[in-house]
Design a protein around this motif. Structure first.
Motif, mmCIF file in Angstrom:
data_model
loop_
_atom_site.group_PDB
_atom_site.id
_atom_site.type_symbol
_atom_site.label_atom_id
_atom_site.label_comp_id
_atom_site.label_asym_id
_atom_site.label_seq_id
_atom_site.Cartn_x
_atom_site.Cartn_y
_atom_site.Cartn_z
ATOM 1 N N ASP A 58 0.879 -1.173 0.000
ATOM 2 C CA ASP A 58 0.000 0.000 0.000
ATOM 3 C C ASP A 58 0.912 1.218 0.000
ATOM 4 N N ILE A 59 1.168 1.748 -1.210
ATOM 5 C CA ILE A 59 2.116 2.848 -1.370
ATOM 6 C C ILE A 59 1.377 4.173 -1.262
ATOM 7 N N GLY A 60 1.859 5.048 -0.369
ATOM 8 C CA GLY A 60 1.110 6.246 -0.012
ATOM 9 C C GLY A 60 0.044 5.886 0.999
ATOM 10 N N CYS A 61 0.408 5.021 1.947
ATOM 11 C CA CYS A 61 -0.574 4.420 2.863
ATOM 12 C C CYS A 61 -1.172 5.413 3.846
ATOM 13 N N GLY A 62 -0.512 6.572 4.062
ATOM 14 C CA GLY A 62 -1.039 7.509 5.046
ATOM 15 C C GLY A 62 -1.175 6.836 6.398
ATOM 16 N N ALA A 63 -2.359 6.944 6.987
ATOM 17 C CA ALA A 63 -2.590 6.341 8.302
ATOM 18 C C ALA A 63 -3.007 4.881 8.222
ATOM 19 N N GLY A 64 -2.971 4.297 7.029
ATOM 20 C CA GLY A 64 -3.173 2.849 6.906
ATOM 21 C C GLY A 64 -4.591 2.388 6.632
ATOM 22 N N THR A 65 -5.442 3.247 6.115
ATOM 23 C CA THR A 65 -6.842 2.880 5.873
ATOM 24 C C THR A 65 -6.954 1.633 5.003
ATOM 25 N N TYR A 66 -6.313 1.659 3.838
ATOM 26 C CA TYR A 66 -6.429 0.538 2.912
ATOM 27 C C TYR A 66 -5.547 -0.630 3.352
ATOM 28 N N THR A 67 -4.445 -0.352 4.022
ATOM 29 C CA THR A 67 -3.571 -1.419 4.504
ATOM 30 C C THR A 67 -4.328 -2.337 5.447
ATOM 31 N N ARG A 68 -5.086 -1.744 6.363
ATOM 32 C CA ARG A 68 -5.865 -2.547 7.305
ATOM 33 C C ARG A 68 -6.964 -3.324 6.600
ATOM 34 N N MET A 69 -7.537 -2.766 5.553
ATOM 35 C CA MET A 69 -8.546 -3.494 4.789
ATOM 36 C C MET A 69 -7.942 -4.752 4.174
ATOM 37 N N LEU A 70 -6.752 -4.625 3.610
ATOM 38 C CA LEU A 70 -6.085 -5.787 3.022
ATOM 39 C C LEU A 70 -5.794 -6.843 4.086
ATOM 40 N N ARG A 71 -5.351 -6.402 5.258
ATOM 41 C CA ARG A 71 -5.045 -7.345 6.337
ATOM 42 C C ARG A 71 -6.308 -8.044 6.829
ATOM 43 N N ALA A 72 -7.410 -7.326 6.874
ATOM 44 C CA ALA A 72 -8.658 -7.897 7.385
ATOM 45 C C ALA A 72 -9.176 -9.023 6.501
ATOM 46 N N SER A 83 5.948 9.989 4.408
ATOM 47 C CA SER A 83 5.728 10.767 5.625
ATOM 48 C C SER A 83 5.935 9.879 6.846
ATOM 49 N N ALA A 84 7.081 10.014 7.510
ATOM 50 C CA ALA A 84 7.362 9.194 8.693
ATOM 51 C C ALA A 84 6.318 9.394 9.797
ATOM 52 N N PRO A 85 5.835 10.617 10.064
ATOM 53 C CA PRO A 85 4.800 10.762 11.098
ATOM 54 C C PRO A 85 3.528 9.988 10.758
ATOM 55 N N SER A 86 3.145 9.944 9.477
ATOM 56 C CA SER A 86 1.958 9.177 9.085
ATOM 57 C C SER A 86 2.184 7.689 9.306
ATOM 58 N N VAL A 87 3.370 7.201 8.949
ATOM 59 C CA VAL A 87 3.687 5.793 9.142
ATOM 60 C C VAL A 87 3.641 5.430 10.625
ATOM 61 N N GLN A 88 4.146 6.311 11.463
ATOM 62 C CA GLN A 88 4.117 6.054 12.906
ATOM 63 C C GLN A 88 2.685 5.947 13.425
ATOM 64 N N LYS A 89 1.805 6.803 12.937
ATOM 65 C CA LYS A 89 0.402 6.748 13.368
ATOM 66 C C LYS A 89 -0.295 5.516 12.808
ATOM 67 N N ALA A 90 0.048 5.140 11.581
ATOM 68 C CA ALA A 90 -0.516 3.922 11.008
ATOM 69 C C ALA A 90 -0.132 2.709 11.847
ATOM 70 N N ARG A 91 1.137 2.634 12.249
ATOM 71 C CA ARG A 91 1.599 1.511 13.060
ATOM 72 C C ARG A 91 0.870 1.471 14.409
ATOM 73 N N ALA A 92 0.652 2.618 14.998
ATOM 74 C CA ALA A 92 0.052 2.674 16.333
ATOM 75 C C ALA A 92 -1.409 2.227 16.334
ATOM 76 N N ARG A 93 -2.110 2.357 15.199
ATOM 77 C CA ARG A 93 -3.552 2.034 15.179
ATOM 78 C C ARG A 93 -3.855 0.777 14.377
#
Length: 244
Positions: A58-72, A83-93
């Protein structure tokens, strides 16, 4: 120089958004209703197409909206964003087993043929040109692997009006827009076979009540049957392709 400045400006903005905002939509630069509409439309297309493969980027994943959909749905996604801050927030949630990388779409830190598929949403409009990014995404796809990439539609009538006003006012383009024919050609030059083009209509905020109609099955059928109408009404589109 102008192209590099354009990309640097958007990199800075997305990094700032990742630091300043907490909700997925704001981090990605969308309103909550705009992101919700895009997710709904993507899910309809995705489940109808039924792409295969486990490892999806998921390239340009931001906060991980689509990444989590794929995992689900049982896949093994990897979220990437510059954006490292976005990646950090994606990991946290997100579930702990999802790997995340702060990476640039022009220089993906992955070996050739290592991914079964790629989602790349909300990225093209912040790049000076689509070709270099498509080349590196094609590189990391396995033969037969699919790429789903979206772009802002240069032929959308409201967009053409607003950009004309910007030019008349002497202002630089806010974002970069692609024609579907231009992005298809760039994909072919990267060694990809175009499989489908999906139009994504999005009602402006003042007409948000029309969004349900735009997403209805009859309207989707009409847009697919009449490409000129779809091009005039759709805010963006998704190009689906695969590595030859």
């Amino acid at each position: 120089m102008q192209d590099r400045d354009f990309e640097k400006r958007w990199r800075r903005r997305f990094t700032e958004r990742g630091s300043q905002y907490d909700d997925d939509a704001a981090i990605a630069g969308w309103t909550s209703t705009g992101l919700a509409s895009r997710v709904r439309q993507f899910e309809q297309l995705w489940h109808r197409a039924q792409p295969v493969g486990e490892i999806w980027l998921d390239i340009g994943c931001g906060a991980g909206t689509y990444t989590r959909m794929l995992r689900a749905e049982g896949r093994r996604p990897i979220g990437l964003d510059y954006s490292a801050p976005s990646v950090q927030k994606a990991r946290a949630r997100s579930p702990a087993e999802i790997p995340w990388l702060a990476a640039d779409v022009h220089h993906l830190p992955l070996p050739e043929g290592s991914a079964d598929g790629i989602l790349c949403f909300g990225v093209m409009q912040a790049l000076a040109a689509p070709g270099p990014a498509l080349n590196d995404m094609a590189r990391v796809l396995r033969p037969g692997g699919e790429l789903w990439v979206d772009a802002l539609n240069a032929d959308c009538l409201p967009t053409r009006v607003s950009e004309h006003r910007r030019r008349r006012a002497g202002r630089a383009p806010h974002l970069r827009y692609d024609s579907h024919a231009g992005l298809e050609q760039a994909a072919r030059e990267a060694g990809l076979e175009v499989l489908a083009l999906y139009w994504l209509p999005l009602a402006p905020g003042r007409l948000a009540g029309m969004q349900k109609v735009l997403e209805s099955r009859p309207m989707r059928g009409l847009l697919q049957a009449l490409p000129p109408l779809a091009a005039g009404l759709s805010h963006s589109f998704i190009l689906r392709a695969r590595r030859v």
